[in-house]
Design an enzyme around this catalytic site. Sequence first.
Site, PDB file in Angstrom:
ATOM      1  N   HIS A 305      35.224 162.808 -65.637  1.00 28.87           N
ATOM      2  CA  HIS A 305      36.067 162.089 -66.221  1.00 28.87           C
ATOM      3  C   HIS A 305      35.921 160.782 -65.563  1.00 28.87           C
ATOM      4  CE1 HIS A 305      40.148 160.145 -67.423  1.00 28.87           C
ATOM      5  NE2 HIS A 305      39.806 160.968 -68.546  1.00 28.87           N
ATOM      6  N   ASP A 363      40.163 168.354 -72.615  1.00 33.65           N
ATOM      7  CA  ASP A 363      39.474 168.549 -73.858  1.00 33.65           C
ATOM      8  C   ASP A 363      38.738 170.092 -73.764  1.00 33.65           C
ATOM      9  OD1 ASP A 363      40.062 166.146 -75.258  1.00 33.65           O
ATOM     10  OD2 ASP A 363      38.670 165.023 -73.997  1.00 33.65           O
TER      11      ASP A 363
END
Length: 429
Positions: A305, A363
Amino acid sequence: MTEAAKLSLGAKETELALRQGTIGPDVVDIASLYKNTGLFTYDPGFTSTASCESKITYIDGDEGVLLHRGYPIDQLAEQGNFLETCYLLLYGELPTRTEMSDFTYRVTRHTMVHEQMSRFYTGFRRDAHPMAVMVGSVGALSAFYHDSTDITDPHQRMVASIRMIAKTPTLAAMAYKYHIGQPFVYPRNDLSYAENFLHMCFAVPCEPYQINPVLARAMDRIFTLHADHEQNASTSTVRLAGSSGANPFACIAAGIACLWGPAHGGANEAALNMLAEIGTKDRIPEFIARAKDKNDPFRLMGFGHRVYKNYDPRAKIMQQTCHEVLTELGIKDDPLLEVAMELEQIALHDPYFVEKKLYPNVDFYSGITLKALGFPTTMFTVLFAVARTVGWIAQWKEMIEDPHQRIGRPRQLYTGAAQREYASLDSRG
Ligand code: CMC
């Protein structure tokens, strides 16, 4: 005395004011830098640049913290619900009981879309990606709801906001139904936000649809966990589009277009496709090796991320929700889940991933959960867009209501040709 940062350029020294947020790093205010020095700053990908001041969401990526208006995401997802989070993001405070029922009433009164929108859908090919349909249909709302496009009117801004929160699930369900060749299902205002969405997606006219409360709760959590995430790529896109004075429906359509990319919202779809490609646990080392290979563009989807260099707090709740859904549906030996769990363990202990702080992100688990709920992978990013609509709208409203708001206009470091004279085609041979 307010502290200032000093920038030395040869003999000349410029002072740049330091600004403090409530929490988080101070920022160096460079707004006057060009005026005072003739210099721009250079920051591709905006890794060190605050593009705005905001009171909505705070992330501490190193600590794995995500707060909406000060409230931790795990408390909102586990103890609250999505519509409550919508209210919080839009208005800044958690609602009282009366405010909550009034807000729920207002949202549910806007769930239907103009009947002509259904004809708009039939213009698309059945095999169109539902995100393509979403970009088109959400943008098209500005052609249907002229009475909420005057961005200078606070009442119209709020009506547009409520309309968008209420209508994106309807549009998303219509995109799904159109894709699979089933009739559109009208919204039911007696159901909760998440229940209504499941109903619009999975009910058919020929038999009653029973809503499973565990699955509805999981849907609500997925929406809550994706509601806002400060100045990510799609939110910055919405703000930039809105900074020119574009109407809110057009701005959200721009956000949806940005979200579609696999490095952003498309990652849950990409993560599940990757798990299917890996197929069995014994093939994981091959894919881990590819992810580490500098000459191979392959990346482990659902890992890493830009901001979180620690466990994504949303991933923890999503992992738990994922297990609840699989248990409820009696899915015990799902091969994808087995691959996912093994991959997670390997990546969490592999020095490459540990040193680069590449943890599983939200996700990674939301893809598996959505598959178990019955959604095809092409719908995953659409569901992210439904959830993020409130974040985009809250950020857009905050920007419009900021007295210092100006059109966004980044500068550049030009490295192309210097000025030169045009030569006629004949002289160029
Ligand atoms: N697999 C393998 N290596 C990776 C990965 C990955 N998923 N992510 C980053 N790296 C490596 C990258 O190669 C680089 O290595 P080096 O320093 O040797 O060049 C290093 O880690 C730093 O990567 P970066 O590209 O500079 O990091 P970034 O902040 O620009 O990218 C990211 C963040 C999310 C785009 C990236 O981690 C990625 O592509 N992940 C996979 C896609 C994904 O899951 N995206 C969902 C993000 S969460 C949902 C959302 O908020 O939208």
